[in-house]
Design a protein around this motif. Structure first.
Motif, mmCIF file in Angstrom:
data_model
loop_
_atom_site.group_PDB
_atom_site.id
_atom_site.type_symbol
_atom_site.label_atom_id
_atom_site.label_comp_id
_atom_site.label_asym_id
_atom_site.label_seq_id
_atom_site.Cartn_x
_atom_site.Cartn_y
_atom_site.Cartn_z
ATOM 1 N N PRO A 63 47.401 26.860 54.577
ATOM 2 C CA PRO A 63 47.284 25.869 53.477
ATOM 3 C C PRO A 63 45.292 25.285 53.962
ATOM 4 O O PRO A 63 44.870 24.324 52.821
ATOM 5 C CB PRO A 63 48.007 24.552 53.920
ATOM 6 N N THR A 64 44.968 25.462 54.719
ATOM 7 C CA THR A 64 43.891 25.039 55.059
ATOM 8 C C THR A 64 42.564 25.465 54.385
ATOM 9 O O THR A 64 41.349 25.178 54.057
ATOM 10 C CB THR A 64 42.914 25.026 56.217
ATOM 11 N N LEU A 65 42.574 27.061 53.950
ATOM 12 C CA LEU A 65 42.026 27.336 52.972
ATOM 13 C C LEU A 65 42.415 26.939 50.999
ATOM 14 O O LEU A 65 40.970 27.995 50.790
ATOM 15 C CB LEU A 65 42.359 28.841 52.948
ATOM 16 N N LEU A 66 42.940 26.200 50.989
ATOM 17 C CA LEU A 66 43.289 26.151 49.723
ATOM 18 C C LEU A 66 41.533 24.978 49.643
ATOM 19 O O LEU A 66 41.910 24.209 50.133
ATOM 20 C CB LEU A 66 44.401 25.687 49.069
ATOM 21 N N PHE A 76 49.886 17.137 57.602
ATOM 22 C CA PHE A 76 48.558 17.500 58.603
ATOM 23 C C PHE A 76 49.216 19.147 59.704
ATOM 24 O O PHE A 76 48.120 19.598 59.971
ATOM 25 C CB PHE A 76 48.710 15.917 59.968
ATOM 26 N N TYR A 77 50.534 18.857 59.867
ATOM 27 C CA TYR A 77 50.847 20.006 60.803
ATOM 28 C C TYR A 77 51.116 21.192 59.858
ATOM 29 O O TYR A 77 50.933 22.063 59.929
ATOM 30 C CB TYR A 77 52.154 19.417 61.330
ATOM 31 N N ARG A 78 51.759 20.746 58.320
ATOM 32 C CA ARG A 78 51.785 22.279 57.652
ATOM 33 C C ARG A 78 49.989 22.697 57.380
ATOM 34 O O ARG A 78 50.315 23.708 57.746
ATOM 35 C CB ARG A 78 52.095 22.258 55.717
ATOM 36 N N ASP A 79 48.957 22.333 58.062
ATOM 37 C CA ASP A 79 47.642 22.899 57.944
ATOM 38 C C ASP A 79 47.746 23.643 59.449
ATOM 39 O O ASP A 79 46.974 24.020 59.949
ATOM 40 C CB ASP A 79 46.369 21.176 58.079
ATOM 41 N N MET A 80 48.473 23.307 60.860
ATOM 42 C CA MET A 80 48.648 23.488 61.604
ATOM 43 C C MET A 80 49.329 25.204 61.521
ATOM 44 O O MET A 80 49.549 25.309 62.961
ATOM 45 C CB MET A 80 48.848 22.490 62.779
ATOM 46 N N VAL A 81 50.376 25.429 60.581
ATOM 47 C CA VAL A 81 51.519 26.144 61.345
ATOM 48 C C VAL A 81 50.925 27.538 61.977
ATOM 49 O O VAL A 81 50.233 28.100 61.436
ATOM 50 C CB VAL A 81 52.001 26.806 59.587
ATOM 51 N N GLY A 82 51.540 27.369 62.923
ATOM 52 C CA GLY A 82 51.703 28.773 63.776
ATOM 53 C C GLY A 82 51.434 28.930 64.745
ATOM 54 O O GLY A 82 50.569 30.055 65.411
ATOM 55 N N THR A 83 49.650 27.906 65.084
ATOM 56 C CA THR A 83 48.523 28.339 65.644
ATOM 57 C C THR A 83 48.703 27.563 66.837
ATOM 58 O O THR A 83 49.645 26.401 66.881
ATOM 59 C CB THR A 83 47.452 27.366 65.185
ATOM 60 N N ASP A 84 48.229 27.856 68.304
ATOM 61 C CA ASP A 84 48.203 27.919 69.472
ATOM 62 C C ASP A 84 49.510 28.565 69.933
ATOM 63 O O ASP A 84 49.465 28.048 70.719
ATOM 64 C CB ASP A 84 47.787 26.511 69.780
ATOM 65 N N GLY A 85 49.893 28.843 69.440
ATOM 66 C CA GLY A 85 51.495 29.738 70.027
ATOM 67 C C GLY A 85 50.823 30.451 71.288
ATOM 68 O O GLY A 85 51.304 30.754 71.755
ATOM 69 N N ARG A 137 67.405 4.886 60.944
ATOM 70 C CA ARG A 137 67.693 6.581 60.176
ATOM 71 C C ARG A 137 66.890 6.919 60.730
ATOM 72 O O ARG A 137 65.804 7.408 60.946
ATOM 73 C CB ARG A 137 67.859 6.582 59.443
ATOM 74 N N ALA A 138 67.983 8.638 61.512
ATOM 75 C CA ALA A 138 66.759 10.124 62.183
ATOM 76 C C ALA A 138 66.907 10.806 61.370
ATOM 77 O O ALA A 138 67.108 10.598 60.255
ATOM 78 C CB ALA A 138 67.162 10.202 63.660
ATOM 79 N N ARG A 139 65.411 12.189 60.935
ATOM 80 C CA ARG A 139 65.115 13.005 60.448
ATOM 81 C C ARG A 139 64.936 14.074 60.758
ATOM 82 O O ARG A 139 64.214 14.090 62.484
ATOM 83 C CB ARG A 139 63.990 12.777 58.907
ATOM 84 N N ARG A 140 64.734 15.066 60.118
ATOM 85 C CA ARG A 140 63.866 16.112 60.928
ATOM 86 C C ARG A 140 62.265 16.022 61.767
ATOM 87 O O ARG A 140 61.588 15.055 61.434
ATOM 88 C CB ARG A 140 64.263 18.033 60.113
ATOM 89 N N SER A 141 61.824 16.559 62.496
ATOM 90 C CA SER A 141 60.906 16.569 63.005
ATOM 91 C C SER A 141 59.212 17.431 61.991
ATOM 92 O O SER A 141 59.809 18.250 61.479
ATOM 93 C CB SER A 141 60.477 17.158 64.100
ATOM 94 N N ALA A 142 58.217 16.591 61.769
ATOM 95 C CA ALA A 142 57.630 16.886 60.331
ATOM 96 C C ALA A 142 57.171 17.972 61.151
ATOM 97 O O ALA A 142 56.316 18.879 60.522
ATOM 98 C CB ALA A 142 56.537 16.203 60.579
ATOM 99 N N LEU A 143 57.008 18.783 62.450
ATOM 100 C CA LEU A 143 56.702 20.093 63.268
ATOM 101 C C LEU A 143 57.928 21.277 63.163
ATOM 102 O O LEU A 143 57.209 21.717 63.617
ATOM 103 C CB LEU A 143 56.400 19.151 64.107
ATOM 104 N N SER A 144 59.217 20.757 62.678
ATOM 105 C CA SER A 144 59.982 21.915 62.378
ATOM 106 C C SER A 144 59.872 22.831 62.011
ATOM 107 O O SER A 144 59.330 22.202 59.990
ATOM 108 C CB SER A 144 61.378 21.140 62.842
ATOM 109 N N GLY A 145 59.550 23.835 62.409
ATOM 110 C CA GLY A 145 59.519 25.221 61.677
ATOM 111 C C GLY A 145 58.054 24.977 61.604
ATOM 112 O O GLY A 145 57.536 26.349 60.920
ATOM 113 N N LEU A 146 56.940 24.678 61.704
ATOM 114 C CA LEU A 146 55.707 24.994 61.810
ATOM 115 C C LEU A 146 55.006 25.544 63.221
ATOM 116 O O LEU A 146 53.759 25.815 63.309
ATOM 117 C CB LEU A 146 55.177 23.180 61.192
#
Length: 483
Positions: free
Chosen positions: A57-60, A110-119, A331-340
């Motif tokens: 997404p950072t390239l969009l 923010f984290y969708r822009d970081m998807v998969g990085t720094d593995g 109330r809790a929900r899934r982490s914004a980082l989950s799956g990213l």
């Protein structure tokens, strides 16, 4: 256009105008479902981490970036929008108010822009949402004040750099919007944050003292000692002025507090379940864990605005309303980082269980009331409210204290990461691994500073796009997929 989203147009009779009719006259309704990209981004994370060439997404740019921002915020708030939850409109108005609030309330973007990085970087138990206002004074397991990381809603196992990059960007933006600092001074603030982290991590690598240390009134730097002093308030005054009705038997109704005394039995069960799950007997200061009253708390937080939040009043041992305890349920929900994040074998769990795992790992001396319970089929996390629970007033920091505060926060974050192999699932020595990954230090510092500046510039543009779309009613409905 692929992925385009609009709300379904309705006829005067309430059925979608796109409905077709069969030969026998019966209406066939189009298939509708709330759109989401969680699984798609999980696949993108795996593909990027494995070296496949894809467009993150950072390239969009232009309209494509606008639609990405719009779709992400709609998806992140889908439940609140569909339920017309109280506070949802306030949340979007808050995001539009200024850049720092937009940054705080849009972690998924923010984290969708970081998807998969720094593995390739060492994995730790990450806080997930590091910024200058997610550090503060809070109660420890004995009810005494300590300073440290204080919001675990997004906690997850991820590369340590994800927390550093999120935090560096937060300090960069806040130092400008809240502190009015020019670019050169913002660079120094970010460098102090990262250096504070690395210096503390080096100390833990050499001495392994992370489990025994904590910032308290007597051993904190000057900027934090001042926060301890400003945060302190006597419990009986705090209860009387902010929460209790004149009788002392329940919550007083205000714009923020909505008493729901009819729910006492429900939350008594939640408190009992919490004590059982945590495996503790009632502390002396909490009496018999008897629920006196319950209220809905409106308008608190930034990212969590619109999510159900309750305060539960527990009768203290004196029974005279001077030493009562307040437990918060959110109330809790899934982490914004989950799956990213890059794929990892470490798993903190789901929803409130994940949040509690993060707190247990990252805050060695933390609040015993931090827990996970189920209320009416929904996952809730719990924690104690306290007279001295407070965070820093950023607009009161001077140029020098901005740097001092950033360094202390970096050190506090390092301690929480260093505990990942002591209290968490990490099965290798975290501290020397991080120090090696951050070598050469000069280059590492420069990389984090460059990331923060670029991310802040991108966020500034995203905020402009969001504000324009918000004015045009883009967030009155969720993303929809039509057959």
């Amino acid at each position: 256009m692929a992925g385009k989203s609009t709300s379904a147009k309705q006829t005067s009779g309430g059925t979608p105008s796109t409905a077709k009719t069969t030969t026998d006259g019966a209406d066939i309704q189009p298939v509708r479902k709330a759109a989401g990209k969680v699984e798609a981004f999980a696949r993108l994370s795996e593909a990027l981490a494995s070296g496949e060439s894809m467009v993150p997404p950072t390239l969009l740019t232009g309209q494509a970036r606008r639609e990405h921002v719009r779709a992400t915020l709609r998806e992140d708030h889908a439940t609140r929008i569909e339920e017309r939850a109280s506070g949802t409109e306030v949340k979007f108005e808050t995001l539009a108010d200024d850049l720092f609030k937009f940054y705080r309330g849009t972690a998924l973007l923010f984290y969708r822009d970081m998807v998969g990085t720094d593995g390739h970087m060492p994995t730790v138990m990450c806080l997930g949402d590091v910024h200058p206002e997610n550090f503060g004074v809070m109660p420890d397991r004995n009810g005494a004040p300590i300073f440290g990381v204080n919001d675990f809603d997004e906690a997850i196992y991820a590369p340590f750099t994800w927390d550093l990059k999120r935090g560096a960007t937060g300090f960069w933006i806040a130092a400008k919007t809240e502190g009015g600092l020019k670019r050169k001074k913002r660079v120094k603030v970010v460098r102090h944050f990262v250096k504070g982290y690395l210096d503390a991590m080096q100390r833990y690598a050499e001495r392994a003292t992370e489990k025994n240390e904590s910032y308290r009134t007597h051993n904190s730097p000057k900027v934090i000692r001042r926060l301890f002093e400003e945060a302190w308030e006597e419990r009986h005054e705090w209860l009387r002025e902010d929460y209790l009705d004149p009788t002392g038997r329940g919550f007083k109704p205000t714009d923020e507090l909505q008493p729901i005394s009819s729910s006492i039995e429900t939350f008594q069960k939640a408190i009992d379940d919490l004590a059982k799950a945590k495996g503790f007997e009632a502390p002396k200061r909490s009496g018999e864990l008897k629920v006196k009253d319950v209220c809905i708390r409106h308008g608190q937080g930034t990212a969590s605005l619109g999510l159900p939040r309750y305060y539960v009043l527990i009768e203290g041992p004196s029974k005279d309303a001077t030493d009562d305890i307040i437990i918060e349920f959110k109330r809790a929900r899934r982490s914004a980082l989950s799956g990213l994040t890059p794929p990892t074998q470490f798993d903190a769990g789901d929803n409130a269980d994940r949040i509690v795992h993060g707190q247990r790992v990252q805050l060695a001396h933390g609040d015993i009331f931090y827990g996970a319970v189920e209320i009416d089929g929904e996952s809730f996390m719990s924690r104690e409210r306290a007279p001295f629970r407070d965070d820093i007033d950023l607009d009161e920091l001077s140029d020098d204290t901005w740097k001092d505060y950033a360094a202390v926060c970096g050190a506090a974050l390092a301690q929480s990461h260093a505990l990942s192999d002591d209290l968490g699932q990490i099965d290798y020595d975290v501290e020397p691994s991080i120090m090696e990954a951050a070598t050469p230090r000069k280059l590492f510092l420069a990389d984090i500073c460059r990331f923060a500046e670029e991310a802040a510039d991108r966020l500034k543009n995203d905020h402009k796009l969001f504000c324009e779309d918000f004015e045009d009613g883009a967030f009155d409905q969720v993303e929809m997929i039509y057959r």
